[in-house]
Design an enzyme around this catalytic site. Structure first.
Site, PDB file in Angstrom:
ATOM      1  N   ARG A  28       0.833  -1.227   0.000  1.00 25.56           N
ATOM      2  CA  ARG A  28       0.000   0.000   0.000  1.00 25.56           C
ATOM      3  C   ARG A  28       0.859   1.265   0.000  1.00 25.56           C
ATOM      4  O   ARG A  28       0.520   2.270   0.630  1.00 25.56           O
ATOM      5  CB  ARG A  28      -0.939   0.057   1.210  1.00 25.56           C
ATOM      6  N   SER A  34     -10.689   0.292   3.334  1.00 28.49           N
ATOM      7  CA  SER A  34     -10.030   0.079   4.632  1.00 28.49           C
ATOM      8  C   SER A  34      -9.463   1.411   5.117  1.00 28.49           C
ATOM      9  O   SER A  34      -8.755   2.084   4.376  1.00 28.49           O
ATOM     10  CB  SER A  34      -8.882  -0.914   4.491  1.00 28.49           C
ATOM     11  N   GLU A  47      -4.945   4.586   5.868  1.00 24.66           N
ATOM     12  CA  GLU A  47      -4.671   4.272   4.458  1.00 24.66           C
ATOM     13  C   GLU A  47      -5.128   5.407   3.526  1.00 24.66           C
ATOM     14  O   GLU A  47      -4.363   5.818   2.646  1.00 24.66           O
ATOM     15  CB  GLU A  47      -5.365   2.955   4.091  1.00 24.66           C
TER      16      GLU A  47
END
Ligand SMILES: Cc1cc2nc3c(=O)[nH]c(=O)nc-3n(C[C@H](O)[C@H](O)[C@H](O)COP(=O)(O)OP(=O)(O)OC[C@H]3O[C@@H](n4cnc5c(N)ncnc54)[C@H](O)[C@@H]3O)c2cc1C
Length: 350
Positions: free
Chosen positions: A166, A244, A342
């Site tokens: 990520r 998320s 995130e």
């Protein structure tokens, strides 16, 4: 170039439905316009926010005091290499899931497990989007960018993108590159890549490492995602999220040992070098935040502990941030681990 509008409410353009007004807002329908708008703003020292599908953004209630450029460039080209691989190059404004659907329909393998992820092609390298055992670092071979530091258009290799979990060089240095187009190398095959994610393998009734027809892989991923509210659906309030909200923390050996003392036998994935990745959802639930937990008008998804949602569309960014802080601090207090957000925060901080 497109007109600049003043005071456009950014909540309309984010999947979390938060965000005050943009001082200026314009859509870039061609790569030339996109480069020219950003270059002009940079010359005028005006802050710039490049906006894709708004599905990984939490924009603050005061909005953005600069130019928001919404990317709406289109175009997809394919070039076979004669060796069973096809290089698919898509412009940044193409819808990601439409591109995945097209690749699956055309018998191109490599991105099928990334079905149902919202947003645009140009954002996929930013956080190296991933799900169900695939991420784009496995297929991206090049990214065409406008480099705001040099004022040049450049073609970056995959190595130059600095992909990690990520993360990427783009996320590391967010004000440097505007992604103009992305090239993915896909395999001409009727079969998916080897299934690498246990839950997906179970749903498909296969072992890890087996391959299945592309369309079956896509359907199974979409079903799993819908069950977690992870496919945008106007009828499902749990999908008013940014996906998320926290990444799974990766702990070095010392931190991992400290967590093991506090939570013996906790779930983990072992990583190279003695690090462990810990499911953030487990930490959150075990710190006392179940699915459906509410604070003001913000709520943890009723289907997926990792997603913070704005179920009525009326929560402010401030309310979502307050819930995020409570969860982050609660996890730290119980387990000594700091969760990291995130989504990209714009005009907001945790
Ligand atoms: C329901 C739901 C499920 C999700 N599931 C997943 C998942 O499974 N896996 C996953 O990885 N993510 C997931 N996400 C997060 C999100 O969809 C992805 O990160 C997606 O790639 C964001 O794309 P976007 O176009 O909406 O980006 P935006 O939210 O518009 O932008 C995100 C960031 O990228 C920057 N950016 C956008 N376009 C460009 C460009 N052309 N050049 C430079 N910078 C740019 C923006 O400035 C911003 O900093 C999910 C989100 C939702 C709402």
């Amino acid at each position: 170039m497109a007109d600049r509008l003043a005071g456009v409410a950014l909540a309309r353009y984010t999947t979390l439905r938060t965000g005050g007004p943009a001082r200026a807002f314009a859509e870039a329908a061609t790569t030339g316009d996109l480069v020219a708008m950003v270059a002009e703003a940079d010359r005028d020292k005006e802050p710039v926010l490049v906006l894709g599908g708004g599905s990984n953004l939490l924009v603050g209630d005061d909005g953005f005091g600069g130019l928001v450029v919404r990317v709406v460039t289109r175009g997809v080209e394919s070039a076979p290499d004669g060796d069973g691989r096809v290089f698919v190059t898509a412009q940044a404004g193409e819808d990601w899931d439409a591109l995945v659907a097209r690749c699956v329909a055309e018998g191109l393998s490599g991105v099928e497990c990334l079905s149902g992820i919202p947003g645009l092609v140009g954002s996929t390298p930013i956080q190296n989007v991933g799900a169900y055992g695939q991420d784009v670092s496995q297929t991206v071979t090049g990214v065409r960018v406008y480099d705001r530091r040099t004022g040049e258009v450049a073609d970056l290799t995959a190595a130059e993108c600095g992909f990690a979990y990520r993360h990427s060089a783009f996320k590391q240095d967010p004000d440097r590159h505007v992604v103009l187009a992305v090239t993915y190398a896909l395999e001409r095959s009727a079969l998916s890549g080897p299934v690498a994610y246990r839950e997906l393998a179970a749903r498909l009734g296969v072992e890890i490492g087996e391959r299945v027809p592309l369309a079956e892989a896509r359907e199974a991923v979409l079903e799993l995602r819908r069950g977690k509210g992870m496919v945008l659906d106007p009828g499902d309030p749990d999908t008013r999220s940014a996906g998320s909200f926290f990444t799974n923390p990766v702990l070095g050996p010392d931190e991992a040992a400290a967590l093991e003392r506090r939570a013996p036998g906790h779930p983990r994935w072992d990583m190279p070098g003695g690090s462990v990745k810990v499911p953030a959802a487990w930490l959150i639930e075990n710190a006392g935040f179940p699915k459906g937990y509410e604070k003001g008008r913000a709520r943890i998804s009723t289907k997926h502990t990792l997603a913070l949602t704005n179920p009525t569309g009326e929560a402010s960014a401030g309310e979502l941030l307050a819930l995020a802080r409570e969860v982050r601090d609660g996890v730290h207090e119980k387990f000594g681990v700091w969760l990291v957000n995130e989504p990209v925060l714009v005009g907001a901080s945790l």
